[in-house]
Write a protein that holds these residues in place. Structure first.
Motif, PDB file in Angstrom:
ATOM      1  N   ALA A  67      -1.181  15.570 -19.258  1.00 49.16           N
ATOM      2  CA  ALA A  67      -0.432  15.745 -20.918  1.00 49.16           C
ATOM      3  C   ALA A  67       0.140  14.189 -21.770  1.00 49.16           C
ATOM      4  CB  ALA A  67       0.513  17.009 -20.522  1.00 49.16           C
ATOM      5  N   GLY A  68       0.614  13.619 -21.267  1.00 46.46           N
ATOM      6  CA  GLY A  68       0.851  12.386 -21.788  1.00 46.46           C
ATOM      7  C   GLY A  68       2.434  12.155 -21.373  1.00 46.46           C
ATOM      8  N   VAL A  69       3.625  12.886 -20.593  1.00 50.80           N
ATOM      9  CA  VAL A  69       4.161  13.480 -20.800  1.00 50.80           C
ATOM     10  C   VAL A  69       5.031  12.114 -19.504  1.00 50.80           C
ATOM     11  CG1 VAL A  69       6.426  15.136 -19.647  1.00 50.80           C
ATOM     12  CG2 VAL A  69       4.498  15.691 -21.791  1.00 50.80           C
ATOM     13  N   ALA A  70       4.723  11.550 -18.632  1.00 51.91           N
ATOM     14  CA  ALA A  70       4.361  10.800 -17.071  1.00 51.91           C
ATOM     15  C   ALA A  70       3.551  10.110 -16.845  1.00 51.91           C
ATOM     16  CB  ALA A  70       4.310  11.738 -15.879  1.00 51.91           C
ATOM     17  N   SER A  71       3.912   8.776 -16.689  1.00 54.94           N
ATOM     18  CA  SER A  71       3.150   7.455 -16.269  1.00 54.94           C
ATOM     19  C   SER A  71       2.421   7.054 -15.061  1.00 54.94           C
ATOM     20  CB  SER A  71       3.791   6.389 -17.282  1.00 54.94           C
ATOM     21  OG  SER A  71       5.114   5.698 -16.548  1.00 54.94           O
ATOM     22  N   GLU A  72       3.353   8.180 -14.502  1.00 53.47           N
ATOM     23  CA  GLU A  72       3.372   7.386 -12.944  1.00 53.47           C
ATOM     24  C   GLU A  72       3.463   8.643 -11.896  1.00 53.47           C
ATOM     25  OE1 GLU A  72       3.679   4.030  -9.943  1.00 53.47           O
ATOM     26  OE2 GLU A  72       5.502   4.257 -10.516  1.00 53.47           O
ATOM     27  N   VAL A  73       2.943   8.547 -10.814  1.00 48.28           N
ATOM     28  CA  VAL A  73       2.995   9.872  -9.945  1.00 48.28           C
ATOM     29  C   VAL A  73       2.811   9.836  -8.601  1.00 48.28           C
ATOM     30  CG1 VAL A  73       2.268  12.239  -8.652  1.00 48.28           C
ATOM     31  CG2 VAL A  73       1.843  11.723 -10.991  1.00 48.28           C
ATOM     32  N   LEU A  74       5.051   9.119  -8.121  1.00 44.23           N
ATOM     33  CA  LEU A  74       4.360   8.859  -6.403  1.00 44.23           C
ATOM     34  C   LEU A  74       4.365   9.771  -5.438  1.00 44.23           C
ATOM     35  CD1 LEU A  74       5.208   6.477  -4.668  1.00 44.23           C
ATOM     36  CD2 LEU A  74       7.338   6.535  -5.295  1.00 44.23           C
ATOM     37  N   ALA A  75       3.736  10.216  -4.410  1.00 49.13           N
ATOM     38  CA  ALA A  75       3.596  10.906  -3.684  1.00 49.13           C
ATOM     39  C   ALA A  75       4.288  10.017  -1.689  1.00 49.13           C
ATOM     40  CB  ALA A  75       2.330  11.054  -3.117  1.00 49.13           C
ATOM     41  N   VAL A  76       5.754  10.660  -1.543  1.00 43.66           N
ATOM     42  CA  VAL A  76       5.951  10.397  -0.356  1.00 43.66           C
ATOM     43  C   VAL A  76       5.694  11.403   0.616  1.00 43.66           C
ATOM     44  CG1 VAL A  76       8.162  10.160   0.267  1.00 43.66           C
ATOM     45  CG2 VAL A  76       7.615   9.407  -2.166  1.00 43.66           C
ATOM     46  N   ALA A  92      -5.383  11.144  -4.319  1.00 41.81           N
ATOM     47  CA  ALA A  92      -8.017  12.271  -4.667  1.00 41.81           C
ATOM     48  C   ALA A  92      -6.918  13.465  -5.852  1.00 41.81           C
ATOM     49  CB  ALA A  92      -7.802  12.954  -3.389  1.00 41.81           C
ATOM     50  N   MET A  93      -6.203  13.836  -5.427  1.00 39.47           N
ATOM     51  CA  MET A  93      -5.426  14.976  -6.854  1.00 39.47           C
ATOM     52  C   MET A  93      -5.389  14.254  -8.709  1.00 39.47           C
ATOM     53  SD  MET A  93      -3.989  17.859  -4.858  1.00 39.47           S
ATOM     54  CE  MET A  93      -3.219  19.003  -5.824  1.00 39.47           C
ATOM     55  N   GLY A  94      -4.575  13.141  -7.633  1.00 41.80           N
ATOM     56  CA  GLY A  94      -4.079  12.246  -8.776  1.00 41.80           C
ATOM     57  C   GLY A  94      -3.130  11.385  -9.204  1.00 41.80           C
ATOM     58  N   ALA A  95      -2.177  11.666  -7.547  1.00 34.85           N
ATOM     59  CA  ALA A  95      -1.300  10.634  -7.713  1.00 34.85           C
ATOM     60  C   ALA A  95      -1.439   9.388  -7.951  1.00 34.85           C
ATOM     61  CB  ALA A  95       0.055  10.729  -5.919  1.00 34.85           C
ATOM     62  N   ASP A  96      -0.527   8.393  -8.618  1.00 37.06           N
ATOM     63  CA  ASP A  96      -1.123   6.711  -8.343  1.00 37.06           C
ATOM     64  C   ASP A  96      -1.104   6.113  -7.548  1.00 37.06           C
ATOM     65  OD1 ASP A  96      -1.834   6.787 -11.706  1.00 37.06           O
ATOM     66  OD2 ASP A  96      -0.056   8.319 -11.537  1.00 37.06           O
ATOM     67  N   ALA A 210      -8.814   7.369  -4.074  1.00 38.90           N
ATOM     68  CA  ALA A 210      -7.903   7.985  -3.456  1.00 38.90           C
ATOM     69  C   ALA A 210      -8.238   6.325  -2.300  1.00 38.90           C
ATOM     70  CB  ALA A 210      -7.425   8.891  -2.492  1.00 38.90           C
ATOM     71  N   LYS A 211      -8.864   5.720  -1.309  1.00 41.04           N
ATOM     72  CA  LYS A 211      -9.168   5.165  -0.311  1.00 41.04           C
ATOM     73  C   LYS A 211      -8.845   3.646  -0.848  1.00 41.04           C
ATOM     74  CE  LYS A 211     -11.868   7.597   2.498  1.00 41.04           C
ATOM     75  NZ  LYS A 211     -13.563   7.929   2.678  1.00 41.04           N
ATOM     76  N   LYS A 212      -8.565   3.441  -2.398  1.00 43.83           N
ATOM     77  CA  LYS A 212      -8.568   2.295  -2.778  1.00 43.83           C
ATOM     78  C   LYS A 212      -6.935   1.789  -3.396  1.00 43.83           C
ATOM     79  CE  LYS A 212     -13.117   1.206  -3.803  1.00 43.83           C
ATOM     80  NZ  LYS A 212     -14.134   0.781  -4.852  1.00 43.83           N
ATOM     81  N   LYS A 213      -5.861   3.594  -3.462  1.00 42.82           N
ATOM     82  CA  LYS A 213      -4.452   3.389  -3.630  1.00 42.82           C
ATOM     83  C   LYS A 213      -3.649   2.683  -3.462  1.00 42.82           C
ATOM     84  CE  LYS A 213      -6.066   7.144  -7.159  1.00 42.82           C
ATOM     85  NZ  LYS A 213      -5.652   8.771  -7.846  1.00 42.82           N
ATOM     86  N   LYS A 214      -2.708   2.406  -3.324  1.00 41.81           N
ATOM     87  CA  LYS A 214      -1.930   1.913  -2.742  1.00 41.81           C
ATOM     88  C   LYS A 214      -0.951   2.361  -1.982  1.00 41.81           C
ATOM     89  CE  LYS A 214       2.065  -1.915  -2.970  1.00 41.81           C
ATOM     90  NZ  LYS A 214       2.982  -2.585  -3.652  1.00 41.81           N
ATOM     91  N   VAL A 215      -0.851   2.320  -0.640  1.00 40.78           N
ATOM     92  CA  VAL A 215       0.101   3.338  -0.216  1.00 40.78           C
ATOM     93  C   VAL A 215       1.448   2.178   0.635  1.00 40.78           C
ATOM     94  CG1 VAL A 215       0.625   5.340   2.007  1.00 40.78           C
ATOM     95  CG2 VAL A 215      -1.090   5.387   0.677  1.00 40.78           C
TER      96      VAL A 215
END
Length: 265
Positions: A67-76, A92-96, A210-215
């Protein structure tokens, strides 16, 4: 537009950073069995998945980003190596990106979990933390409230609707008497209820991405948090089996059994 937060900095409302907690639990569709020695529940060769309330938290954070409210989602997530699968699910759901706090146990106490999240918040400085209201294994419903107390941030628990604007969140809560709407200034801690949203299914292309996103990997020691157990589980038992019900032939018979047998009237 911009707004002042409670920590005195400027929040860019088009660029909120949201931290989401995700926990690996026994899948909700699995019948949980107690170990023969009653030391706990059987975990070997049991299907595990993301805690449903955590999945709702991820979905809400991703929707705020879309919705343009947030720029980053961090999953912990906190747990052993397999907890990485839970983080990948959120990605995979959309977290960065993700942070994996490595620990041998999935059974840390809520206060220990809250302290670990507090340490991550100190490092990452998110504008909002969204957690599931509880995990379906321990059912504690305490981590979000404890994190609020540790950070000094306002809390809005049992959320069934979240609106964000002007450096604040308007949250509709599910309470015993119906619905309650509260306003909290950001940064804040929000916990999700079941009716907040319906999580999306992760598509195959997004699973591959998702496999290429940084963890990032870290440990409680790296974060300066003592997670030594302070509670000992003495014994775990299954709840008693319910007795079969009976059919009564009349209202008079029902009243007689309620008064003389069940003794509830």
């Amino acid at each position: 537009f911009h707004s002042l937060s409670t920590r005195g900095s400027i929040i860019d409302m088009s660029g909120l950073r949201i931290l989401v907690g995700v926990k690996r639990v026994i899948d909700y569709g699995v019948k949980v069995r107690v170990k023969p020695d009653k030391s706990g529940v059987v975990m070997d060769n049991v299907k595990m998945s993301i805690n449903p309330f955590c999945e709702i938290a991820v979905e809400e954070a991703v929707r705020l980003k879309e919705a343009g409210v947030a720029s980053e989602v961090l999953a912990v997530s906190i747990g052993p190596a397999k907890a990485l699968d839970t983080i990948r699910h959120a990605l995979a759901m959309g977290a960065d990106r993700g942070i994996h706090i490595e620990h041998d146990s999935l059974g840390l106490a809520p206060l220990q979990v809250a302290k670990l999240f507090k340490a991550v918040c100190d490092k990452e400085t998110p504008d909002m933390v969204i957690l599931g209201k509880q995990a379906i294994d321990g059912d504690f419903n305490q981590t979000g409230q404890m994190l609020s107390a540790l950070t000094g941030w306002p809390q809005a628990t049992f959320a069934s609707e979240v609106k964000v604007a002007d450096g604040a969140a308007e949250v509709t809560r599910e309470v015993d008497g119906g619905l309650e709407t509260v306003g909290v200034k950001l940064p804040a801690v929000i916990t999700t209820d079941l009716r907040l949203n319906e999580p999306r299914y992760a598509t195959l292309p997004n699973i591959m991405k998702a496999k290429k996103k940084k963890v990032e990997k870290t440990t409680p020691a790296d974060l300066g948090v003592d997670v030594a157990p302070r509670v000992e589980v003495i014994k775990v038992e299954e709840p008693p089996t319910r007795k079969a019900g009976i059919t009564v032939g009349s209202v008079d018979e029902l009243m007689d059994k309620l008064v003389n047998e069940a003794k509830v009237l």
